[in-house]
Each structure stands twice: as C-alpha cells, then as structure tokens.
Write an enzyme that holds these catalytic residues in place. Structure first.
Site, PDB file in Angstrom:
ATOM      1  N   LYS A  89      -7.983  -0.605  -9.876  1.00  0.00           N
ATOM      2  CA  LYS A  89      -8.499  -1.007  -8.393  1.00  0.00           C
ATOM      3  C   LYS A  89      -9.798  -0.292  -7.987  1.00  0.00           C
ATOM      4  O   LYS A  89      -9.857   0.937  -7.879  1.00  0.00           O
ATOM      5  CB  LYS A  89      -7.618  -1.155  -7.331  1.00  0.00           C
ATOM      6  CG  LYS A  89      -8.184  -1.769  -6.000  1.00  0.00           C
ATOM      7  CD  LYS A  89      -7.169  -2.001  -4.873  1.00  0.00           C
ATOM      8  CE  LYS A  89      -7.484  -2.841  -3.603  1.00  0.00           C
ATOM      9  NZ  LYS A  89      -8.323  -1.941  -2.767  1.00  0.00           N
ATOM     10  N   SER A  98       0.925  -1.221  -0.062  1.00  0.00           N
ATOM     11  CA  SER A  98      -0.182  -0.006  -0.006  1.00  0.00           C
ATOM     12  C   SER A  98       0.902   1.479  -0.078  1.00  0.00           C
ATOM     13  O   SER A  98       1.748   1.386   0.616  1.00  0.00           O
ATOM     14  CB  SER A  98      -0.985   0.022   1.316  1.00  0.00           C
ATOM     15  OG  SER A  98      -1.508   1.239   1.495  1.00  0.00           O
ATOM     16  N   TYR A 108      -2.728   5.894  -4.655  1.00  0.00           N
ATOM     17  CA  TYR A 108      -3.783   6.813  -4.616  1.00  0.00           C
ATOM     18  C   TYR A 108      -3.571   8.013  -5.652  1.00  0.00           C
ATOM     19  O   TYR A 108      -2.594   8.554  -5.042  1.00  0.00           O
ATOM     20  CB  TYR A 108      -4.399   7.470  -3.475  1.00  0.00           C
ATOM     21  CG  TYR A 108      -5.078   6.272  -2.673  1.00  0.00           C
ATOM     22  CD1 TYR A 108      -6.247   5.774  -2.634  1.00  0.00           C
ATOM     23  CD2 TYR A 108      -4.461   5.691  -1.439  1.00  0.00           C
ATOM     24  CE1 TYR A 108      -7.011   4.808  -1.933  1.00  0.00           C
ATOM     25  CE2 TYR A 108      -5.066   4.543  -0.428  1.00  0.00           C
ATOM     26  CZ  TYR A 108      -6.250   4.416  -0.890  1.00  0.00           C
ATOM     27  OH  TYR A 108      -6.877   3.499  -0.059  1.00  0.00           O
TER      28      TYR A 108
HETATM   29  C1  LIG Z   1      -7.317  -1.849   7.049  1.00  0.00           C
HETATM   30  C2  LIG Z   1      -7.506  -2.004   5.600  1.00  0.00           C
HETATM   31  C3  LIG Z   1      -6.477  -1.076   4.947  1.00  0.00           C
HETATM   32  C4  LIG Z   1      -6.868  -0.901   3.457  1.00  0.00           C
HETATM   33  N1  LIG Z   1      -6.041  -0.022   3.122  1.00  0.00           N
HETATM   34  C5  LIG Z   1      -6.114   0.127   1.574  1.00  0.00           C
HETATM   35  C6  LIG Z   1      -5.034   0.831   0.858  1.00  0.00           C
HETATM   36  O1  LIG Z   1      -4.083   1.503   1.529  1.00  0.00           O
HETATM   37  N2  LIG Z   1      -5.366   0.944  -0.492  1.00  0.00           N
HETATM   38  C7  LIG Z   1      -6.237  -0.001  -1.295  1.00  0.00           C
HETATM   39  O2  LIG Z   1      -6.348   0.258  -2.296  1.00  0.00           O
HETATM   40  N3  LIG Z   1      -7.047  -0.470  -0.542  1.00  0.00           N
HETATM   41  C8  LIG Z   1      -7.040  -0.521   0.784  1.00  0.00           C
HETATM   42  N4  LIG Z   1      -7.796  -1.539   1.284  1.00  0.00           N
HETATM   43  C9  LIG Z   1      -8.651  -2.409   0.729  1.00  0.00           C
HETATM   44  C10 LIG Z   1      -8.042  -3.762   0.387  1.00  0.00           C
HETATM   45  O3  LIG Z   1      -7.035  -3.493  -0.797  1.00  0.00           O
HETATM   46  C11 LIG Z   1      -9.116  -4.697  -0.290  1.00  0.00           C
HETATM   47  O4  LIG Z   1      -9.850  -4.152  -1.256  1.00  0.00           O
HETATM   48  C12 LIG Z   1      -9.989  -5.359   0.867  1.00  0.00           C
HETATM   49  O5  LIG Z   1      -9.444  -5.338   2.143  1.00  0.00           O
HETATM   50  C13 LIG Z   1     -10.448  -6.608   0.261  1.00  0.00           C
HETATM   51  O6  LIG Z   1     -11.505  -7.278   1.123  1.00  0.00           O
HETATM   52  P1  LIG Z   1     -11.254  -8.342   2.519  1.00  0.00           P
HETATM   53  O7  LIG Z   1     -10.562  -7.439   3.364  1.00  0.00           O
HETATM   54  O8  LIG Z   1     -12.530  -8.683   2.686  1.00  0.00           O
HETATM   55  O9  LIG Z   1     -10.275  -9.461   1.881  1.00  0.00           O
HETATM   56  C14 LIG Z   1      -7.698  -1.682   2.890  1.00  0.00           C
HETATM   57  C15 LIG Z   1      -8.686  -2.485   3.562  1.00  0.00           C
HETATM   58  C16 LIG Z   1      -8.332  -2.611   4.888  1.00  0.00           C
HETATM   59  C17 LIG Z   1      -9.227  -3.606   5.534  1.00  0.00           C
HETATM   60  O1  LIG Z   2      -7.869   2.720   2.360  1.00  0.00           O
HETATM   61  C1  LIG Z   2      -8.310   2.366   3.198  1.00  0.00           C
HETATM   62  O2  LIG Z   2      -9.245   1.669   3.087  1.00  0.00           O
HETATM   63  C2  LIG Z   2      -7.539   2.800   4.315  1.00  0.00           C
HETATM   64  O3  LIG Z   2      -7.706   2.326   5.397  1.00  0.00           O
HETATM   65  C3  LIG Z   2      -6.507   3.811   4.560  1.00  0.00           C
HETATM   66  C4  LIG Z   2      -6.142   4.488   5.582  1.00  0.00           C
HETATM   67  C5  LIG Z   2      -5.202   5.385   5.498  1.00  0.00           C
HETATM   68  C6  LIG Z   2      -4.686   6.055   4.456  1.00  0.00           C
HETATM   69  C7  LIG Z   2      -4.996   5.591   3.246  1.00  0.00           C
HETATM   70  C8  LIG Z   2      -5.996   4.312   3.255  1.00  0.00           C
END
Ligand SMILES: Cc1cc2nc3c(=O)[nH]c(=O)nc-3n(C[C@H](O)[C@H](O)[C@H](O)COP(=O)(O)O)c2cc1C
Ligand SMILES: O=C(O)C(=O)c1ccccc1
Length: 410
Positions: free
Chosen positions: A267, A146, A174
């Site tokens: 995504k 990430s 992002y």
């Molecule tokens: C705690 C957390 C942080 C996440 N951070 C990001 C992120 O920084 N960038 C992003 O594109 N998706 C982020 N996501 C989404 C995940 O990439 C993903 O789409 C999602 O967690 C998939 O679902 P699952 O947790 O049910 O496997 C985040 C999800 C969670 C739970």
């Molecule tokens: O993308 C997310 O879901 C997420 O939790 C997050 C948190 C801080 C910065 C960027 C994404």
C-alpha cells in the site's frame, strides 16, 4: 437493473465529504507558501457528511480524521482529480445480467469496493472498529483493519464474522524496526483470521500533519489505545506516536514474506518502477495510494498515478487504489483506468461518527448501488466492461488521439 433511489453517498452534488467545500480554505483563497497552512473547519452550517461529523466530534479529533500533510494539496487533489475526468458512456450494449462482482486474490467480492485502513475508530464512535466491522460484513464489503485500530484485530474479525461468517478482513501493517514486533503482529493477524496483509510503505516517517501540530494532538483520550500494540516489546499504546514509522527496504519485505503465507498487498505505491519491482519481488497485489494526502503533500492524486502503475504492472497482479473516492462515478473512473477495486477512508469515518454501525452500512450500500447505476449508464454489465478509452479529460477537446482511435485521451 440498479435503481439509484438510495442516498447519494456524496451527500448531494453541492456537498462534499472531503475538504473541498466542507472544510479548509476555498479554492483560490489559500495562503502563500509558508503561511499558517490549512484553516480549521469551515462554518458549522457547511453541508455534507464531513460537516455533520464535525458537529459530533471534538475539534482535534475531527481535524485528525479530516487533515492531511502540509498545505493539504494532495488531500484536496485526490477528489479534484476525479472531477477533472469524464466518463464516455457506451450505448446499445444491453443485457439482463448486470453484476458488480469482481475477483480479488482468489475471492469473489460483491462489489469493487473495500474499507481502507484508518486509525482510531473509537475516536469517531464508542463502538469504533466493531461497528465498522459489522457494517462492512453486513454489506459484503471487505474491511482492512488498521494496525493502529482502537480494537484488537481478533475482536474486529470476530465482530465481522458474527455479522457474516464469510466476512473478509485484511490486516494493515506498518513494518516495524524490530523484526520480532512485526512477526508478532503478523501472528496476531493470522490467528485472528485475516486473509491478507496490507503493508503500508509510504510512511518512512510520519507525515507532517498541520492540524495535529496546531492542535497539539498527540495522545488518545484515557481508555483508548492502539490495541494491536499491547504487550509488544517497546510499545506502550496510548499515544498517536506509538506506532513506529520506519524506512524499511525491499529486504525487509522479503523477510516479512518469509513469516507468513498470507498474500501481501503493498500500500502506498505511486512510482511505476516501484510497482515493477514489487511485482518482481512477488507481491500479490498493489494499492495505489497517497495515504489520503497525509504523507507527501506534493504527491499526485492517487487516480493520477494509477495509469502509469497499471501500465508497469501489465496485468500481472491486481491493482487497487484509494484516495478521494466519494461516489459511483469515482469508482467507475478508477476501474476504467485499470483498478480492480477501490477503497474508501474518510467517508466511512464520517458515517461512523454520525450514524455508528447503521451509518457505515448506509454509506457502503449507497456507494455500491451508485456504482451499479453508473456502470449501467456507461453501458457496462460488469465491472470489467469499463475501459480506459471511456475516460477523457474535462475542459479539453479529446480528439485527436481520443476514443475510437486506439489511443487513450489521458
Ligand atoms: C484518519 C486516517 C487514518 C489513517 N490511518 C491509516 C493507517 O493506520 N494505515 C494506513 O495504511 N493508512 C491509513 N490512512 C490512509 C487510508 O488507508 C487511505 O489511504 C485514505 O484515507 C484514502 O483516502 P480517502 O480518505 O480520501 O478515502 C488513514 C487515513 C485517515 C484519513
Ligand atoms: O496513517 C495515518 O494516516 C495515521 O493517521 C496514523 C495515526 C496514528 C498511528 C498510525 C497511523
């Protein structure tokens, strides 16, 4: 032949590592619209990987990982939607050459599985993304690191390559309001050795995360930071809000593509028209996702949105998905519906919190083995053998128009 002797990645049939049982209100007990929203985690005795992780973590950090937007409908539905689907096995298709390999953007993956990008792994475990990277590499599973990682992308890739020189790491981005910031992030990912950019487009603004608002969770603890954002114009890593969310347009995507030769994976696409446009714009792959239920709470489950995107893309680029994948049958269902590979988010976070690098290795291995076992039970010898006619809705007779009649039941 795959033997399913390893641990059940779901934690067993009575358990869940999402929020269905381990957390949040039980089905039917949800408050009316406008109520306080999702409850804090259930009793600490609740079983399952999420509950185990919850015992290890500060409540506001657990809630940050576990939570979704609004009333957490999209979050819950990601898992429930898989539960509404059944797999029709085929029989007498034996053969010795069982394999789980798939090809994605010119690389052979050992299994149709990857680690989805999630923020702030050092909130889960002191080794953070380094542990995740080593475990993913050791199991041959690609990692999407990430932009909001608590370890710089260069260190993440180095840790993965140390475990396996062939390890595959992609960088999630992002798009930033300042083009120069985006450009510098892309350069960092390229220099680190990432092989693709995963551009997250479902976040024109940050989702309203009910639990974080209630907990007042804004700042990372002292010593932790969004390391990829260091020394960038305007960024001061340390707050969860230092990653700017911004409503980018197709022009911004075109500008981004001029910056790099890396393949671009979009995504967060759910609408078939967006999928069609993305392919026309030259995107290299799509990742169907509702962001783990953390952005638009009224969004469909990822697996529900998958078929229309698959239809719109018509085989022109690979389609990946994530959201609610907890076991081999979920992987098989998504593949049967047309996904090339699936990502897991929270299962990795729970494993990291409870078992560090070993924990992540175990959960990824268990998922891969469980998928191989399910594939065999479905009469498939390789992932491509799973087809949409093998997916039927539970709770309804699936004839007429069902399998064997040239139509899909969903
Ligand atoms: C705690 C957390 C942080 C996440 N951070 C990001 C992120 O920084 N960038 C992003 O594109 N998706 C982020 N996501 C989404 C995940 O990439 C993903 O789409 C999602 O967690 C998939 O679902 P699952 O947790 O049910 O496997 C985040 C999800 C969670 C739970
Ligand atoms: O993308 C997310 O879901 C997420 O939790 C997050 C948190 C801080 C910065 C960027 C994404």
């Amino acid at each position: 032949m795959a033997e399913s002797s390893g641990p059940d990645p779901s934690g067993g049939p009575d358990e869940s590592d999402g929020l269905r049982e381990a957390d949040g209100p039980a089905e039917g007990s949800r408050g009316p619209a406008g109520s306080a929203g999702p409850e804090r985690g259930a009793a600490a005795s609740a079983p399952g990987p999420a509950a185990s992780a919850r015992r290890k973590l500060r409540p506001e950090h657990y809630d940050f990982f576990a939570g979704g937007a609004g009333e957490e409908t999209a979050l819950r539905e990601n898992e429930r939607a898989f539960g509404r689907l059944a797999l029709l096995p085929r029989v007498l298709r034996g053969g010795a050459d069982l394999g789980t390999r798939v090809s994605v953007l010119g690389r052979e993956w050992q299994a149709p599985l990857f680690v989805s990008p999630t923020a702030f792994h050092r909130l889960a475990h002191p080794d953070g993304e380094l542990a995740t990277a080593r475990a993913a590499a050791a199991t041959g599973i690609p990692l999407v690191t990430s932009m909001a990682a608590t370890t710089a992308v260069a260190d993440v890739v180095a840790a993965a390559r140390e475990a396996d020189s062939e390890a595959l790491v992609w960088f999630q981005l992002y798009p930033q309001p300042e083009h120069e910031v985006t450009a510098e992030l892309v350069r960092r990912a390229e220099r680190a050795g990432c092989r693709a950019l995963v551009v997250t487009v479902d976040s024109p603004v940050f989702g309203r995360r009910t639990r974080d608002l209630r907990n007042g969770f804004h700042d990372l603890p002292p010593g932790l930071a969004a390391e990829n954002m260091r020394d960038l114009p305007g960024a001061a890593p340390g707050s969860t809000r230092d990653i700017a969310m911004w409503p980018a347009g197709w022009d911004d995507l075109a500008r981004l593509r001029e910056l790099t030769d890396l393949p671009v994976v979009l995504k967060g696409v759910l609408h078939p028209e967006d999928a069609r446009t993305a392919v026309e714009q030259g995107v290299d792959a799509l990742l169907v996702s509702n962001h783990g239920g953390r952005q638009l709470d009224a969004a469909p489950a990822s697996v529900e949105a998958l078929p229309t995107v698959i239809e719109a893309v018509a085989g022109r680029v690979p389609v990946l998905m994530d959201g609610g994948v907890r076991r081999g049958t979920d992987i098989a269902l998504a593949l049967a519906l047309g996904a090339r590979a699936v990502g897991v988010g929270r299962p990795v976070l729970w494993a990291l919190a409870t078992g560090g690098e070993d924990g992540v290795r175990e959960v990824l291995t268990a998922l891969r083995e469980d998928f191989a076992h399910v594939l065999t039970l479905c009469g498939g010898r390789r992932p491509e053998d799973l087809t949409a006619d093998q997916v039927v809705l539970r709770g309804l007779p699936y004839r007429p128009g069902g399998p064997g009649r040239g139509e899909r039941a969903w």
